[in-house]
Design an enzyme around this catalytic site. Structure first.
Site, PDB file in Angstrom:
ATOM      1  N   LEU A   1      10.314  69.999 -26.086  1.00 37.42           N
ATOM      2  CA  LEU A   1      11.257  70.328 -27.157  1.00 37.42           C
ATOM      3  C   LEU A   1      11.192  71.809 -27.511  1.00 37.42           C
ATOM      4  CD1 LEU A   1      13.306  69.530 -29.329  1.00 37.42           C
ATOM      5  CD2 LEU A   1      11.392  68.932 -30.818  1.00 37.42           C
ATOM      6  N   ALA A   2       9.974  72.325 -27.661  1.00 42.27           N
ATOM      7  CA  ALA A   2       9.815  73.742 -27.992  1.00 42.27           C
ATOM      8  C   ALA A   2      10.335  74.627 -26.869  1.00 42.27           C
ATOM      9  CB  ALA A   2       8.351  74.051 -28.279  1.00 42.27           C
TER      10      ALA A   2
ATOM     11  N   ASP B   1      18.290  66.895 -37.941  1.00 45.39           N
ATOM     12  CA  ASP B   1      19.049  66.070 -37.000  1.00 45.39           C
ATOM     13  C   ASP B   1      20.032  67.034 -36.359  1.00 45.39           C
ATOM     14  OD1 ASP B   1      21.040  64.521 -35.727  1.00 45.39           O
ATOM     15  OD2 ASP B   1      20.609  62.804 -37.008  1.00 45.39           O
ATOM     16  N   HIS B   2      19.814  67.367 -35.093  1.00 54.23           N
ATOM     17  CA  HIS B   2      20.543  68.491 -34.517  1.00 54.23           C
ATOM     18  C   HIS B   2      22.054  68.258 -34.430  1.00 54.23           C
ATOM     19  CE1 HIS B   2      20.096  66.186 -30.714  1.00 54.23           C
ATOM     20  NE2 HIS B   2      21.168  66.846 -30.309  1.00 54.23           N
TER      21      HIS B   2
ATOM     22  N   HIS C   1      22.094  60.192 -35.246  1.00 55.72           N
ATOM     23  CA  HIS C   1      23.173  61.100 -34.872  1.00 55.72           C
ATOM     24  C   HIS C   1      24.551  60.564 -35.249  1.00 55.72           C
ATOM     25  CE1 HIS C   1      20.057  63.214 -32.955  1.00 55.72           C
ATOM     26  NE2 HIS C   1      20.102  62.649 -31.764  1.00 55.72           N
TER      27      HIS C   1
END
Length: 515
Positions: A36-37, A200-201, A263
């Site tokens: 993720l990073a 929450d992207h 989402h």
């Protein structure tokens, strides 16, 4: 680095004033060695740096269990920052970005390891002119270590002499109502709601943010936004690939927890909420919570579950060696939600998500009711489609007269495709937008604790049924890898009033000869 100006035209800015961090700031990425990073967080920070949106004199510190030297961290941390054309300006920007990075390794449950991190932060801060320093902690971590990390950050790394502390937390936020409440309660022991940013992207995606403007800045649009005009709403997420060796992780959560409960429900809440008093964060989030409270738990009859099987040389879900044998975990789900309020009573909101489907797409499809019969018969319904990704677009399917001497209606569209209309515009990545919001202290696009609680109430009964905690587990129907989904999908959405366009309709229409 020069900051880009906002091209807002004559529309008033939606930004409200917050405590924006402009200098003396360190961003600490915990889990810095993880995917993720590497794939999202650090490239987003580079994007903000490239455009001049990071605070002046900012430093970025990675922290993870993995032991690696400075050179290895720089290599890993920039491995997903692209420069395909060997642009010298981009290459220089990457080198400049590397000068901001440093790394500390340590355990997530060891307080003394966080003391070492603090010593590193204090060494950086000793070079700042102001004594008031700010720390942003980004938890790119699995939920199993959220609580010990939050505790250790507060007890060992928290700025106490002035300055600002903020913590960004990634999903998943629990597995059901009870576990989410336990997680929220534990985090709140150490971090206040104002200091916490639950990411929450999807809330950072350009087209999701655009829904607020489409709804509330257009009288023509808002006038038809209710049960009197709308027949049904579908919010769809499609992926063209399967679990690809990550089935063990996926099997623990399933498609509903992974996509629908967060989402797609976030998209629904913005799509259906009432007009907020202002664009202040709490006013927006108050309306979202009010909307979600009007949605009862999902009924079993309102759910369709599927699992992909091998087709066209592609392996099925159960062919993944990491998936438990005979797993009944759904890789596809369609769930219909009902909103019991005056605006939406009786309108079905169908959330659909699946893996190993025929295309990659996320969209909102609002289908309007049939035109009054009499003048026209069997005429196509109007549809407003908001394509969130890829190729961001908004288009309205409507009926127009066929050009020529005959009076005949034909389906066509008013098309706002971003890459054609906004040629020079660069659409930011969702993580860029959300990290910038966190730096500004703007909670508008982050999930509030009560919003999370009510969202889990909607889904928990159906999840417990799927998990076998409320009777026998349901068996998902099968669908071939690379298909549109289960063959049962068309009758499922059809029973809620959705009418597919006639076979002759193709978007966009480029020739009258085919009509």
């Amino acid at each position: 680095m020069t900051r880009q100006r906002s091209l807002s035209g004559t529309i008033p800015s939606m930004e409200t004033s917050h405590e924006e961090l402009k200098e003396n700031t360190i961003i600490i990425v915990l889990g810095a060695s993880g995917d993720l990073a590497k794939k999202k967080t650090l490239p987003a920070l580079f994007g903000l740096f490239r455009q001049g949106f990071l605070p002046r004199d900012v430093k970025i510190v990675g922290y993870a269990r993995t032991k690696m030297d400075h050179a290895e961290f720089l290599k890993r941390g920039t491995s997903y920052i692209k420069n395909p054309n060997d642009d010298p300006e981009q290459a220089k920007a990457i080198d400049d970005f590397k000068s901001l990075l440093s790394y500390v390794s340590g355990d997530y449950e060891d307080g003394s390891a966080f003391d070492s991190l603090t010593s590193h932060l204090e060494e950086i801060e000793s070079h700042y002119q102001s004594k008031e320093c700010n720390r942003i902690f980004y938890l790119a971590l699995p939920p199993s270590v959220f609580i010990p990390v939050a505790k250790n950050l507060k007890e060992h790394c928290y700025v106490t002499k002035g300055g600002v502390n903020r913590m960004i937390v990634e999903k998943p936020f629990g597995k059901d109502t009870e576990s989410a409440r336990e997680l929220l309660g534990s985090l709140k022991k150490y971090w206040t709601e104002d200091e916490t940013f639950r990411i929450d992207h999807y809330l950072g995606k350009e087209m999701v943010k655009n829904i607020l403007v489409l709804r509330f800045a257009n009288v023509a649009m808002n006038a038809a936004w209710d049960k009197n005009s709308i027949s049904n709403v579908q919010i769809t997420f499609k992926e063209p690939f399967g679990t690809e060796g990550r089935g063990g992780y996926f099997d623990e959560f399933g498609i509903i927890r992974d996509i629908l409960q967060n989402h797609l429900l976030q998209v629904l809440s913005i799509l259906a909420m009432e007009r907020p008093v202002s664009f202040a964060a709490e006013d927006i989030r108050d309306e979202k919570v009010k909307l979600l409270r009007a949605i009862p738990p999902i009924e079993r009859d309102d759910v369709l579950l599927g699992q992909y099987v091998s087709a066209n040389g592609k392996p099925g879900y159960l062919d993944d060696d990491t998936v438990p044998r005979n797993s009944v975990c759904p890789t596809f789900a369609a769930a219909t939600l009902w909103i019991h309020n005056p605006r939406w009573e009786g309108v079905p909101f169908i959330l659909k998500a699946g893996k190993a489907l025929n295309e990659a797409k996320v969209e909102v499809r609002i289908q309007f009711k049939d035109v009054t019969q009499g003048i026209f018969k069997d005429i196509a319904r109007n549809e407003l489609v908001i394509r969130i990704q890829p190729s961001e677009a908004v288009y309205l399917k409507l009926n127009a007269k066929t050009p020529g001497l005959y009076t005949r209606a034909m389906p066509t569209e008013m098309d706002l495709t971003y890459k054609r209309r906004f040629i020079d515009a660069q659409i930011p990545e969702a993580y860029e937008a959300l990290i910038l919001d966190a730096l500004k202290g703007d909670h508008s696009n982050f999930v509030r604790h009560d919003e999370l609680d009510v969202a889990w109430k909607i889904f928990t009964p159906i999840l417990h049924w799927i998990d076998g905690l409320a009777g026998p587990r349901p068996r998902p129907v099968t669908y071939p890898y690379g298909s549109r989904g289960p063959k049962e999908l068309d009758p499922f959405v059809g029973k809620y009033g959705y009418k597919r366009a006639s076979e002759g309709y193709v978007w966009p229409v480029v020739s009258l000869a085919s009509l």
